[in-house]
Design a protein around this motif. Structure first.
Motif: not given
Length: 208
Positions: A45, A189, A41, A187, A136, A38, A179-182
């Motif tokens: 965001w 990343w 963010a 919320n 992303t 993790t 990186k990107r959202q899970s």
């Protein structure tokens, strides 16, 4: 209307369908990006979520991938191309007088993350699962920070990008993924395993 991109896309789907079993058995490193720890963010965001809480509903949820049918592929092409043609590019400084601001481009202007937010919203409103639509952060071919939308499917990960009217596999973008959202929580990343210093926003600045 130019159907070349759509025809190319449908041909890609046919190939993917034909090799689907083999791909899932032993080639997921190509179809799916490697996830890391993790991370923070991107800048903008948290502020976007404060102003648009309905777009950032968090909480744990089960990851879901799209079944990449020909109808789903056509929808991706349509949304990607429509947003790219409808929204006019404008930097946040020109638009808002600030270096970085995430917003839905309701006035018809925006930068890369704003294109992504609108594509994501249109697909979610059309019934697509949020867990398969991941904002992303990448480094583009110039080494600059850039935002795209990753669509998780049963045939791999595909990218909606304001710099490309076609939807392509993530490995075909020429980008370095940061990186990107899970899938489990929008919320949260996650790093995409890039050993270089992380690019936190579309402006190539560090996250916070």
């Amino acid at each position: 209307m130019d159907f070349r991109g759509q025809a190319k896309g449908l041909a890609m789907i046919a190939v993917l369908l034909s090799i689907g079993a083999k791909a899932h058995a032993g080639d997921e490193r190509v179809l799916y990006a490697s996830l890391g720890d993790t991370t923070r963010a991107p800048i903008g965001w948290v502020e976007f979520c404060a102003e648009n809480p309905g777009e950032c509903q968090g909480g744990q949820s089960e990851p879901r991938d799209i079944v990449l049918s020909q109808a789903a592929w056509r929808d991706l092409l349509k949304v990607n191309r429509w947003v790219n043609e409808t929204v006019k590019p404008m930097t946040d400084m020109e638009h808002w007088g600030v270096i970085e601001k995430w917003s839905l481009p309701t006035d018809g202007y925006g930068d890369c993350e704003d294109y992504v937010l609108l594509k994501r919203k249109m697909l979610v409103d059309a019934g697509w699962p949020r867990q398969a639509l991941l904002i992303t952060v990448v480094r583009d071919k110039k080494g600059e920070g850039h935002a795209v939308l990753t669509v998780k499917t049963d045939k791999g990960e595909f990218i909606l990008d304001n710099q490309n009217e076609n939807v392509v596999a993530w490995t075909e973008t020429g980008y370095r993924f940061v990186k990107r959202q899970s899938q489990s929580d929008p919320n949260v990343w996650v790093s995409l395993g890039d050993g270089r210093p992380a690019v936190a926003t579309a402006s190539a600045r560090d996250g916070r």
